[in-house]
Design an enzyme around this catalytic site. Sequence first.
Site, PDB file in Angstrom:
ATOM      1  N   PRO A 179      -1.537  -2.343  -4.321  1.00 56.40           N
ATOM      2  CA  PRO A 179      -0.629  -2.467  -3.167  1.00 56.40           C
ATOM      3  C   PRO A 179       0.212  -1.209  -2.947  1.00 56.40           C
ATOM      4  O   PRO A 179       0.848  -1.073  -1.904  1.00 56.40           O
ATOM      5  CB  PRO A 179       0.250  -3.678  -3.530  1.00 56.40           C
TER       6      PRO A 179
ATOM      7  N   GLU B 199       0.022  -6.637 -14.379  1.00 63.03           N
ATOM      8  CA  GLU B 199       1.179  -6.058 -13.687  1.00 63.03           C
ATOM      9  C   GLU B 199       0.851  -4.696 -13.110  1.00 63.03           C
ATOM     10  O   GLU B 199       1.556  -4.164 -12.276  1.00 63.03           O
ATOM     11  CB  GLU B 199       2.349  -5.902 -14.657  1.00 63.03           C
TER      12      GLU B 199
ATOM     13  N   ARG C   5     -20.595  -2.043   7.107  1.00 64.47           N
ATOM     14  CA  ARG C   5     -21.001  -2.299   8.502  1.00 64.47           C
ATOM     15  C   ARG C   5     -20.971  -1.032   9.351  1.00 64.47           C
ATOM     16  O   ARG C   5     -21.518  -1.018  10.450  1.00 64.47           O
ATOM     17  CB  ARG C   5     -20.208  -3.445   9.136  1.00 64.47           C
TER      18      ARG C   5
ATOM     19  N   ASP D 235     -16.425  -2.966  18.151  1.00 62.84           N
ATOM     20  CA  ASP D 235     -15.573  -3.820  17.325  1.00 62.84           C
ATOM     21  C   ASP D 235     -14.107  -3.551  17.619  1.00 62.84           C
ATOM     22  O   ASP D 235     -13.719  -2.435  17.929  1.00 62.84           O
ATOM     23  CB  ASP D 235     -15.777  -3.511  15.828  1.00 62.84           C
TER      24      ASP D 235
END
Length: 267
Positions: free
Chosen positions: A102, A129, A167, A182
């Site tokens: 993250p 963690e 893709r 898209d």
Amino acid sequence: MHFDIFTLFPAMFAGPLDDSIVMRARAAGIVSLALHNIRDYAEGRHAITDDYPYGGGGGMVMKPEPIFRAVESVLGLPSRSAGDESDPDQPRQPIPIILLTPQGRRFDQSVALELADHARIALICGRYEGVDERIRRRLCTDEISIGDFVLSGGELAAMILVDAVTRLLPGALGAEQGAADDSHATGLLEYPHYTRPPDFRGWRVPEMLLSGHHANVQRWRRQQALLRTALRRPDMLETAWLTDDDLSFLARLEQEPQLTERLQMGL
Ligand code: ADE
């Protein structure tokens, strides 16, 4: 394109990458995946891959040795240490080694396009963690986050990245389908889609789409894409590539609220 995925949970990958477009691309030889269990590179009878953080605090931290060993052996890299770092003759390692975390740079369609240019990519799925900082700083060449939320590990993020990149590879979507329209590929959200029947429970397909008039259909789709983006993701209009026609259409939307209403009804 080849993905080497380093994880403590290789079984998580069965399913999402064994079906649909990614599986077809794998069968066609457009993409290949190798799952590497980090535990296989841990030493000792217990094959320990995590340990307590120095300085205390909760949670466990992934140890550097198994991950360095796994990545170096799979990618065929020399095992470097602190003394090697100032060597100017060291060639730059060309395969991106990406930690899913993250804390990474945000994944989006332009990052997917950038990654689709590589022949081989290594993905490291963090757990617990976090990972020992030396993995980030001395092994990885990039860190990617799929959004501002915390998953239990990088595995789901890695699957999302593999799907989005696959893709984009030539041939992955088959001849008639393309990734070019898209949502996000054009810098705009995609226009609405309809299929048969033309009347479903009294809800009709917009007449324009039934007209068979190609140029009008194209214009309708572009305007719907602009409208949808203006309403849902106005931030995207700042970077989208817009023609003069697009800009005057967007200006009209601002000036004529009834136009927005009419277009939202698909008219
Ligand atoms: N691991 C945990 N959360 C993540 C996220 N949001 N993106 C990528 N990897 C992650």
